[in-house]
Design a protein around this motif. Sequence first.
Motif, PDB file in Angstrom:
ATOM      1  N   LYS A  25      51.443  18.149  60.180  1.00  0.00           N
ATOM      2  CA  LYS A  25      50.898  18.824  59.004  1.00  0.00           C
ATOM      3  C   LYS A  25      49.431  19.154  59.243  1.00  0.00           C
ATOM      4  N   GLY A  26      48.923  20.072  58.443  1.00  0.00           N
ATOM      5  CA  GLY A  26      47.518  20.431  58.511  1.00  0.00           C
ATOM      6  C   GLY A  26      47.205  21.500  57.496  1.00  0.00           C
ATOM      7  N   THR A  27      45.985  21.990  57.539  1.00  0.00           N
ATOM      8  CA  THR A  27      45.543  23.060  56.654  1.00  0.00           C
ATOM      9  C   THR A  27      45.042  24.217  57.498  1.00  0.00           C
ATOM     10  N   HIS A  28      45.536  25.406  57.197  1.00  0.00           N
ATOM     11  CA  HIS A  28      45.074  26.614  57.878  1.00  0.00           C
ATOM     12  C   HIS A  28      43.960  27.223  57.043  1.00  0.00           C
ATOM     13  N   LEU A  29      42.797  27.357  57.645  1.00  0.00           N
ATOM     14  CA  LEU A  29      41.628  27.872  56.945  1.00  0.00           C
ATOM     15  C   LEU A  29      41.475  29.370  57.200  1.00  0.00           C
ATOM     16  N   LEU A  30      41.311  30.126  56.128  1.00  0.00           N
ATOM     17  CA  LEU A  30      40.942  31.532  56.208  1.00  0.00           C
ATOM     18  C   LEU A  30      39.636  31.698  55.435  1.00  0.00           C
ATOM     19  N   GLN A  31      39.003  32.830  55.543  1.00  0.00           N
ATOM     20  CA  GLN A  31      37.719  32.997  54.880  1.00  0.00           C
ATOM     21  C   GLN A  31      37.828  32.882  53.363  1.00  0.00           C
ATOM     22  N   VAL A  59      55.588  29.908  60.947  1.00  0.00           N
ATOM     23  CA  VAL A  59      55.130  30.850  61.962  1.00  0.00           C
ATOM     24  C   VAL A  59      54.208  31.852  61.280  1.00  0.00           C
ATOM     25  N   PHE A  60      53.095  32.175  61.929  1.00  0.00           N
ATOM     26  CA  PHE A  60      52.226  33.211  61.377  1.00  0.00           C
ATOM     27  C   PHE A  60      51.518  33.940  62.504  1.00  0.00           C
ATOM     28  N   PHE A  61      50.995  35.123  62.180  1.00  0.00           N
ATOM     29  CA  PHE A  61      50.440  36.036  63.175  1.00  0.00           C
ATOM     30  C   PHE A  61      48.995  36.361  62.805  1.00  0.00           C
ATOM     31  N   ILE A  62      48.095  36.169  63.775  1.00  0.00           N
ATOM     32  CA  ILE A  62      46.670  36.400  63.559  1.00  0.00           C
ATOM     33  C   ILE A  62      46.230  37.623  64.367  1.00  0.00           C
ATOM     34  N   LYS A  63      45.624  38.587  63.697  1.00  0.00           N
ATOM     35  CA  LYS A  63      45.164  39.797  64.374  1.00  0.00           C
ATOM     36  C   LYS A  63      43.731  39.630  64.888  1.00  0.00           C
ATOM     37  N   PRO A  64      43.322  40.453  65.860  1.00  0.00           N
ATOM     38  CA  PRO A  64      41.947  40.379  66.349  1.00  0.00           C
ATOM     39  C   PRO A  64      40.948  40.539  65.205  1.00  0.00           C
ATOM     40  N   GLY A  65      39.910  39.713  65.228  1.00  0.00           N
ATOM     41  CA  GLY A  65      38.875  39.797  64.208  1.00  0.00           C
ATOM     42  C   GLY A  65      39.107  38.945  62.983  1.00  0.00           C
ATOM     43  N   THR A  66      40.334  38.438  62.805  1.00  0.00           N
ATOM     44  CA  THR A  66      40.618  37.576  61.665  1.00  0.00           C
ATOM     45  C   THR A  66      39.947  36.221  61.863  1.00  0.00           C
ATOM     46  N   VAL A  67      39.194  35.777  60.882  1.00  0.00           N
ATOM     47  CA  VAL A  67      38.498  34.500  60.965  1.00  0.00           C
ATOM     48  C   VAL A  67      39.394  33.407  60.389  1.00  0.00           C
ATOM     49  N   HIS A  68      39.647  32.359  61.185  1.00  0.00           N
ATOM     50  CA  HIS A  68      40.510  31.276  60.719  1.00  0.00           C
ATOM     51  C   HIS A  68      40.170  29.990  61.449  1.00  0.00           C
ATOM     52  N   GLY A  69      40.777  28.884  61.016  1.00  0.00           N
ATOM     53  CA  GLY A  69      40.558  27.588  61.639  1.00  0.00           C
ATOM     54  C   GLY A  69      41.555  26.578  61.108  1.00  0.00           C
ATOM     55  N   TYR A  70      41.402  25.303  61.510  1.00  0.00           N
ATOM     56  CA  TYR A  70      42.337  24.250  61.113  1.00  0.00           C
ATOM     57  C   TYR A  70      41.567  23.015  60.655  1.00  0.00           C
ATOM     58  N   ALA A  71      42.123  22.338  59.646  1.00  0.00           N
ATOM     59  CA  ALA A  71      41.511  21.107  59.131  1.00  0.00           C
ATOM     60  C   ALA A  71      42.617  20.190  58.613  1.00  0.00           C
ATOM     61  N   ASP A  72      42.239  18.965  58.217  1.00  0.00           N
ATOM     62  CA  ASP A  72      43.171  17.990  57.616  1.00  0.00           C
ATOM     63  C   ASP A  72      44.394  17.771  58.504  1.00  0.00           C
ATOM     64  N   ILE A  73      44.144  17.556  59.790  1.00  0.00           N
ATOM     65  CA  ILE A  73      45.216  17.463  60.779  1.00  0.00           C
ATOM     66  C   ILE A  73      45.940  16.120  60.670  1.00  0.00           C
ATOM     67  N   GLU A  74      47.282  16.171  60.641  1.00  0.00           N
ATOM     68  CA  GLU A  74      48.114  14.965  60.680  1.00  0.00           C
ATOM     69  C   GLU A  74      49.223  15.184  61.707  1.00  0.00           C
ATOM     70  N   ASP A 123      44.599  41.121  56.662  1.00  0.00           N
ATOM     71  CA  ASP A 123      44.170  39.753  56.916  1.00  0.00           C
ATOM     72  C   ASP A 123      44.198  38.890  55.663  1.00  0.00           C
ATOM     73  N   SER A 124      43.981  39.504  54.505  1.00  0.00           N
ATOM     74  CA  SER A 124      43.922  38.747  53.256  1.00  0.00           C
ATOM     75  C   SER A 124      45.306  38.355  52.741  1.00  0.00           C
ATOM     76  N   ASN A 125      46.358  38.828  53.412  1.00  0.00           N
ATOM     77  CA  ASN A 125      47.716  38.557  52.932  1.00  0.00           C
ATOM     78  C   ASN A 125      48.630  38.193  54.091  1.00  0.00           C
TER      79      ASN A 125
END
Length: 289
Positions: A47-53, A64-79, A114-116
């Motif tokens: 489990k975890g949290t996917h961070l977007l702006q 499953v998800f798809f990230i395009k070039p320039g999309t700002v994202h990250g991960y937190a709350d990793i389990e 990117d927002s959706n």
Amino acid sequence: MSSYILHSAMFFRENRLPLKVLHRDPEIPFSLHSHEFYELVVVASGKGTHLLQAESRPLQEGMVFFIKPGTVHGYADIEGLVLYDVLIGEKAFSGHLPDLREVSGFREVFLQEDSNLPLVRLSGHQLSEILSLVGAIKKESEGQDYGNGAAALAYAKLLQLMILICRFYTSRKGTVYQEDPRLQDIIAYMEKHLDRSISLEELVGVSNMSASTLNRQFKLSTGWSPVDFHIHRRIAYASTLLLTTNLSIERISEKTGFSDANYFARQFRSHMQMSPRQYKTLWTTPTAD
């Protein structure tokens, strides 16, 4: 919030098909960043949290998800989050884009703003099929020597992967993912007993549900029967042991409750589409970035 950029030259070989598979086991908290390339992410477990702006979203096995070039994202709350990242250069992604646009679900999964960003939710069987194909892409993409056809085969399997994800996404559209809170305690019980088999009768006693209700709710929520789901989790645990320890396959078989190593190998191949030895070789062979 500031972010940094991952460049294509960090991951792709020069003059080769820009395609690479990374196995993040475990994934670590990753601050906001973006890429010059596309990234297809498969959540294998944890489990975890996917961070977007503008938002954050919970992640769990089978997403499953798809990230395009320039999309700002990250991960937190990793389990215990385990990810498979398929990194795709623009050249590889755009090769058959006009044809792919005609595939049902492709625009929604791969071309959204990117927002959706959509999260595709896979059943247990679908996840196993996707992971097998990701493994095949990894093998071929790392063998891109001139003249052996590996680049072409890797690209063909990438197209297969994207179309398969679209089919899975389309097949679930219009249906409600029926998550039953009662299953969480049962799954937690399973996770505590990955070193042995569990019968349906034992799970019925833990769940206070009838066998038919338990079977039905597990099928609706995971795509597996309760017993098959537990075998799937034991195989996932075995996969982790293969990659993180030097234990023999026979010892891993014992630690995951498969007293017969041959039966363990058959179950592993059924779930992962390869033998335990092939899996270990595939995901532990070092390659140059």
